[in-house]
Design an enzyme around this catalytic site. Structure first.
Site, PDB file in Angstrom:
ATOM      1  N   GLU A 137     -10.519  -1.561   3.275  1.00 44.02           N
ATOM      2  CA  GLU A 137      -9.373  -1.141   3.770  1.00 44.02           C
ATOM      3  C   GLU A 137      -9.094   0.216   3.046  1.00 44.02           C
ATOM      4  O   GLU A 137      -9.711   0.519   2.045  1.00 44.02           O
ATOM      5  CB  GLU A 137      -8.256  -2.122   3.364  1.00 44.02           C
ATOM      6  CG  GLU A 137      -8.310  -3.374   4.313  1.00 44.02           C
ATOM      7  CD  GLU A 137      -7.128  -4.313   3.823  1.00 44.02           C
ATOM      8  OE1 GLU A 137      -6.433  -4.778   5.021  1.00 44.02           O
ATOM      9  OE2 GLU A 137      -6.673  -4.477   2.578  1.00 44.02           O
ATOM     10  N   ASP A 194       0.775  -1.421   0.018  1.00 46.34           N
ATOM     11  CA  ASP A 194      -0.118   0.016  -0.002  1.00 46.34           C
ATOM     12  C   ASP A 194       0.669   1.511   0.045  1.00 46.34           C
ATOM     13  O   ASP A 194       1.738   1.383   0.649  1.00 46.34           O
ATOM     14  CB  ASP A 194      -0.897   0.339   1.325  1.00 46.34           C
ATOM     15  CG  ASP A 194      -1.767  -1.200   1.434  1.00 46.34           C
ATOM     16  OD1 ASP A 194      -1.697  -1.901   0.632  1.00 46.34           O
ATOM     17  OD2 ASP A 194      -2.494  -1.290   2.596  1.00 46.34           O
TER      18      ASP A 194
END
Length: 519
Positions: free
Chosen positions: A217, A35
């Protein structure tokens, strides 16, 4: 972001694969990344922090890696910024420039950069087994970081409370910091407010909604004017989901609505199913609802997209992780593994269904033109385009009127014998744009990799507009001026460099065709 995947290096390291190293997509030098975190612009530099395993090229030992750029295309990697230790892994989060020195970490003249990240506490620590939000700060422009000595600053005693995105909210009634984070397994976005980044009060929550079959998320929440009108501003809430995305595995959905400093309320057109997809009665209903949800990307390889804080000229620019948790640890690259998408500038455009995001890749205007042509009649005989260039990305822009053709097909990174290649095709009959990587080269490293993705794309005045960026191991497709995007990884054989365009079942007209190189 969390994962149960093994954190160790493979026992036998694969041979290095320099031919797959992207030219203009960021990769770590020789380690794993996932990420994007803490995207922030400060003092002329774009900072990209990211989930990083400093000790290997698979997921584990989570820390924040760091890279900087002046143009969002060419990146310089720096030492690890915020390191995990024996008590915590450093999961995803964000960075703000504390202009008002609300935290006291800097001064009014020299504001600190403040990172808000998820502490994933390890067994044996005081907060064992929980995820909570913590702070670190930098007083030298983001190059070195100090963890706050009173971490964590916000906990819910939850094992899945993570991924804080913090922004400054200003209105006539209020001025404060707002955090959007997730209770991942409850499919909820949770919102908090603070005056000093240290003490947080609960505001509201949102969800489940739309794609809620997997964990939620990496949320983001920001305002954008519709069609550039400052008097007509909507708010966009990005929520990444894994698994359960439209193309399978990981992906990013979004909602358009309003935020009043307390709650986010989506417009009706953002909701594919008021009670959430998982409550629908059968697989066919879920599939239809997924198609109606709003997706940042219809491909397999764009996840955890978040936007830059403090970007110049109020631009809203996002970067995503160009991978999918279905096969992330098995990609056939070495010594690095994983890359980021291109930076993409977001705008809101009005349409029949309401305001919708459009995305434009940030290319910098430094491309070298290889071909420029137009008004070409296209039939079954392939029109050969310039070959891909090792060590450079290729930008292909086309405007095509399908005419009587049943299908228009662009073959990318293909072998001369036709056995390998990535195929981008458009069928005017059903209005679907399809990206097929099932014969794109190396596909057998994971059973879920060889795939075919498609998205609904309507012609505009009878024309299909495409902007395609091909970079060593990836294809990013921006259709109809960025209204629809598909991103897929591909791993072609070294000899597969040919590009061509053809039509089937009739005659199409290529109104515009431009090919350029970007290195």
């Amino acid at each position: 972001m969390s994962s149960s995947l093994d954190a160790a290096r493979p026992e036998t390291a694969p041979a290095e694969t320099p031919r797959f190293r992207p030219a203009v997509h960021f990769t770590a030098r020789d380690t794993w990344l996932n990420d994007p975190n803490g995207l922030v612009f400060h003092d002329g530099l774009y900072h990209l922090f990211f989930q990083n395993n400093p000790y290997g090229n698979v997921w584990g030992n989570m820390s924040w890696g760091h890279a900087t750029s002046t143009d969002l295309l060419r990146w310089t990697e720096h030492p690890v910024a915020i390191a995990g230790d024996e008590t915590e892994d450093i999961f995803s989060g964000s960075v703000v420039v504390d202009h008002g020195n609300t935290s006291g970490f800097g001064t009014a003249e020299s504001p600190a950069l403040v990172a808000i990240y998820t502490s994933a506490f390890k067994a044996g620590s005081v907060h064992s087994g929980t995820q909570a939000q913590s702070l670190a700060y930098s007083v030298d422009g983001g190059m070195t970081w100090q963890k706050y000595d009173r971490n964590p600053v916000l906990t819910r005693d939850s094992a899945h409370f993570r991924d804080p995105k913090v922004f400054r909210y200003e209105s006539a009634q209020d001025s404060c910091w707002v955090m959007v984070a997730v209770e991942a397994q409850q499919q909820k976005v949770v919102l908090y407010r603070s005056d000093d980044l240290k003490t947080w009060d609960f505001l509201s929550d949102f969800g489940p909604a739309n794609a809620d079959a997997g964990e939620w998320e990496c949320p983001d929440l920001f305002p954008l004017p519709v069609d550039g009108d400052p008097e007509n501003v909507n708010w966009v809430l990005i929520v990444n989901v894994n698994p359960g995305a439209v193309a399978g595995g990981s992906g990013g959905q979004y909602f358009v609505g309003q935020f009043d400093g307390v709650s986010f309320v989506p417009e009706a057109g953002s909701l594919a199913a008021p009670a959430g997809i998982t409550s629908l009665p059968d697989d066919a209903s879920r599939s239809e609802a997924l198609q109606q949800s709003l997706w940042l990307d219809w491909g397999r390889d764009c996840y955890a997209s978040v936007s830059f804080s403090n970007a110049p000229d109020d631009r809203r620019i996002i970067i995503g992780w160009m991978n999918n948790w279905d096969y992330a640890n098995q990609l056939p690259t070495a010594p690095w593994r994983s890359s980021m998408t291109l930076a993409r500038e977001l705008r809101l455009s009005s349409g029949n269904g309401g305001a919708r995001l459009v995305q434009h890749p940030v290319l910098g205007g430094s491309e070298e033109e290889l071909l420029h042509a137009g008004n070409i009649e296209l039939g079954a005989s392939a029109l050969r385009l310039p070959d891909a260039v090792p060590g450079a990305a290729q930008v292909i822009e086309a405007e095509i009127a399908p005419g009587t053709a049943e299908r228009v097909e662009l073959r990318l990174l293909a072998s001369s014998d036709g056995r390998q290649g990535t195929v981008l095709s458009y069928a005017a009959g059903n209005g679907r744009l399809t990206l097929d990587r099932s014969r794109s080269g190396e596909t057998t490293f994971h059973e879920k990799f060889a795939s075919v993705e498609s998205a609904p794309v309507g012609l505009e005045d009878g024309v299909l507009k495409l902007l395609i960026v091909v970079d060593q191991c990836s294809v990013e497709v921006f259709a109809q001026d960025g209204k629809v995007v598909l991103t897929d990884l591909v791993f072609p054989e070294a000899h597969s460099q040919e590009n061509s365009l053809a039509a089937e079942g009739g005659i199409a007209t290529v109104l515009k065709l431009a090919v350029s190189s970007l290195a």
